[in-house]
Design an enzyme around this catalytic site. Structure first.
Site, PDB file in Angstrom:
ATOM      1  N   VAL A   1     -18.010 -94.537 -21.092  1.00 56.86           N
ATOM      2  CA  VAL A   1     -16.911 -94.913 -20.201  1.00 56.86           C
ATOM      3  C   VAL A   1     -16.084 -93.670 -19.913  1.00 56.86           C
ATOM      4  O   VAL A   1     -15.814 -92.867 -20.815  1.00 56.86           O
ATOM      5  CB  VAL A   1     -16.016 -96.004 -20.827  1.00 56.86           C
ATOM      6  CG1 VAL A   1     -14.863 -96.355 -19.897  1.00 56.86           C
ATOM      7  CG2 VAL A   1     -16.825 -97.255 -21.159  1.00 56.86           C
ATOM      8  N   GLY A   2     -15.674 -93.501 -18.652  1.00 56.61           N
ATOM      9  CA  GLY A   2     -14.832 -92.360 -18.295  1.00 56.61           C
ATOM     10  C   GLY A   2     -13.996 -92.686 -17.088  1.00 56.61           C
ATOM     11  O   GLY A   2     -14.045 -93.803 -16.551  1.00 56.61           O
TER      12      GLY A   2
ATOM     13  N   PHE B   1     -14.487 -91.720 -14.239  1.00 55.60           N
ATOM     14  CA  PHE B   1     -15.369 -91.891 -13.091  1.00 55.60           C
ATOM     15  C   PHE B   1     -15.909 -93.308 -12.999  1.00 55.60           C
ATOM     16  O   PHE B   1     -16.291 -93.775 -11.927  1.00 55.60           O
ATOM     17  CB  PHE B   1     -16.543 -90.920 -13.194  1.00 55.60           C
ATOM     18  CG  PHE B   1     -17.293 -91.030 -14.502  1.00 55.60           C
ATOM     19  CD1 PHE B   1     -18.252 -92.009 -14.689  1.00 55.60           C
ATOM     20  CD2 PHE B   1     -17.013 -90.162 -15.550  1.00 55.60           C
ATOM     21  CE1 PHE B   1     -18.926 -92.132 -15.893  1.00 55.60           C
ATOM     22  CE2 PHE B   1     -17.680 -90.271 -16.756  1.00 55.60           C
ATOM     23  CZ  PHE B   1     -18.641 -91.258 -16.924  1.00 55.60           C
TER      24      PHE B   1
ATOM     25  N   ASP C   1     -17.524 -77.580 -15.206  1.00 54.38           N
ATOM     26  CA  ASP C   1     -16.994 -78.609 -16.105  1.00 54.38           C
ATOM     27  C   ASP C   1     -17.786 -78.625 -17.413  1.00 54.38           C
ATOM     28  O   ASP C   1     -18.184 -79.690 -17.907  1.00 54.38           O
ATOM     29  CB  ASP C   1     -17.045 -79.979 -15.431  1.00 54.38           C
ATOM     30  CG  ASP C   1     -16.107 -80.991 -16.099  1.00 54.38           C
ATOM     31  OD1 ASP C   1     -15.196 -80.566 -16.837  1.00 54.38           O
ATOM     32  OD2 ASP C   1     -16.289 -82.199 -15.895  1.00 54.38           O
TER      33      ASP C   1
END
Length: 523
Positions: free
Chosen positions: A213-214, A216, A331
């Protein structure tokens, strides 16, 4: 004037006819195709032995199922199936055609999972183009000129200009690309999944399938191709910061990249405004999961940490060393380094990536600052000038994470310890590195190996990008650190004692090349 134009055009027609007449198209395996699953390598050996290949001929790799990848490799790599020794930097997603451009032996493997070992490999011997007689060349030339006169002469008068016509540029200015973020991607880039297939793979995005989960969105574990292939499915939220531009960037970049240490993109889905990416499934999660013991994972031993760092560094070096221009990841962080079933490291998440400059007189790209706090290159942050050395800085932060097993930013500690990189620099300058090393590996690191690792980590996070090493140098340094570690393990058998780093020895880690970065408040 008209006759000259016809003759010139005729010559081009003749050249075209000649090239078509002398070049052949070879479908690899003929009616068998370059099939998956593979019945054996011998069929391709026999097929190649019974065909004649000349410069200009085309090989057609016609995969029967799925989206695969053909790589041209060296002779040594052909036998070891090592895609890192490929010839050239650009890879083509199959099914595909490859033109034979030079005389000699050419070697190809299927760079997809373990199909190379299973027989997806082909060696062909290319001879020079077939010799042609002077009469044959004359026939082509005469045919081309006659054909042009008969077909195109009537049209020359029609299209003869009646007066001066202004160019489009002079009336409207130079044209701009009509491509927009919403424009469709070329279908050859990678496999396209209908939304119905994605829903079937995840049981309609069932929460029990979520593995990440993030900001995004969510990452789901799924199965495709009748349930035989495990995949990771990233579903971006429409309102997420990783929007349409990043979605498209990742597809365009990853579909052209194949490397042992990069996560492979299998395909995507954009039905009904969805932004979904389908990757190879990485069974062991992220490097961050293991460093911070997510889900009660066991601590990684030191040698395994070194192997993971080397793998990730090789992946970044591959990105930076492309023949058609480097790619800057932008990143790099421990949660974007994934681990497969065999704990092989693979760099992931290319949504923020940028193509580097190919102009030798230009050393950077001016761009809006993007990345993750704690990993951002301070020089990039100040000047908004992006270079490959920005990735080197971020990777240096990861190296400190690996040594210390703590996040890049931690807000539950005293102020001087919040930023891992600044704290590491401070401890290095004060000769108190023993305070920050992960207790789980303190007794496993031989002092020379620790010296080398710290040397690399400190040099990567130098405030000045020009003072940082290249990723190629980082790879070599880490490989040497691993060599020192394995050498110390081998020598342990001689007297039963392994010379590991102690508190006293850590205070004598060489600082001769780091005299400029003892000041922790320099940025």
């Amino acid at each position: 004037m008209k006759s000259n134009m016809v003759v010139i055009f005729g010559v081009f027609v003749a050249m075209f006819v000649q090239s078509v007449a002398t070049q052949k198209v070879h479908v690899v395996g003929d009616n068998m195709g370059w099939t998956i699953p593979v019945s054996g390598a011998q069929e391709y050996v026999n097929w190649a032995a019974t065909n004649n290949f000349t410069v200009g001929d085309t090989l057609v790799f016609n995969f029967i199922t799925g989206v695969h990848n053909v790589v041209q490799v060296t002779k040594a790599s052909f036998h070891s199936c090592n895609e890192e020794e490929r010839i050239g930097s650009s890879l083509i997603t199959g099914p595909t055609n490859i033109t034979l451009t030079s005389v000699g032996d050419h070697y190809y493997i299927c760079n997809f999972s373990n199909h190379c070992q299973a027989g997806m490999k082909l060696a062909v011997t290319v001879s020079s183009a077939s010799p042609e007689s002077p009469l044959q060349g004359t026939v082509y030339l005469v045919f081309g000129v006659v054909f042009s006169i008969l077909v195109f002469s009537p049209f020359l008068e029609i299209f003869r200009p009646r007066g001066k016509v202004k160019s489009f540029d002079s009336n409207h200015g130079k044209t701009k690309s009509t491509e927009t973020l919403g424009s469709p991607l070329p279908p050859y880039l990678c496999r396209y999944f209908p939304l119905a297939e994605i829903k079937a793979a995840t049981q309609n995005f069932n929460d029990t399938f979520i593995i990440g989960v993030g900001g995004f969105g969510n990452v789901y574990k799924g199965r495709i191709d009748g349930g035989v292939t495990h995949v990771a499915i990233k579903r971006l939220r429409p309102e997420s910061s990783q929007g349409a531009r990043e979605f498209k960037t990742e597809i365009e970049l990853l579909s052209q990249l194949r490397h042992r240490h990069l996560v492979s993109l299998i395909g995507y889905c954009s039905d009904n405004g969805e932004m979904i990416l389908v990757y190879d499934y990485m069974a062991r999660g992220t490097l961050g999961d293991h460093l911070y013991r997510t889900g009660n994972l066991k601590p990684l031993p030191w040698e395994q940490r070194l192997q993971i760092c080397i793998g990730a560094a090789r992946g970044l070096h591959y990105l930076h060393s492309g023949a058609n221009g480097s790619i800057i990841h932008r990143d790099v962080k421990s949660t974007n380094i994934l681990l497969d079933e065999k704990m092989v490291a693979k760099v992931s998440d290319f949504g923020l990536s940028k193509m580097g400059t190919t102009n030798t007189s230009k050393t950077h790209i001016s761009t809006v600052v993007k990345g993750s706090f704690g990993y951002l290159d301070p020089e990039y942050f100040r000047r908004q000038q992006l270079t490959e050395k920005s990735d080197v800085y971020s990777f240096g932060v990861v190296l400190w994470e690996v040594l210390c097993a703590r996040p890049a930013l931690l807000h539950t500690v005293e102020t001087r310890q919040i930023n891992l990189t600044e704290w590491a620099k401070s401890c290095h300058g004060d000769e108190t590195l023993d305070q920050i090393i992960d207790p789980n590996v303190k007794g496993q690191i031989e002092v020379e190996c620790l010296n080398k690792f710290v040397e690399i980590a400190i040099s990567c996070v130098h405030d000045k990008g020009i003072e940082r090493p290249s990723m190629n140098d980082v790879v070599k340094g880490l490989e040497f650190a691993l060599h020192l570690h394995q050498k110390s393990i081998g020598s342990k058998g001689d007297n039963g004692v392994q010379r590991c780093a102690t508190n006293e020895s850590k205070q004598h880690i060489s600082v001769t090349i780091f005299s400029e970065i003892n000041e922790t408040n320099g940025r």
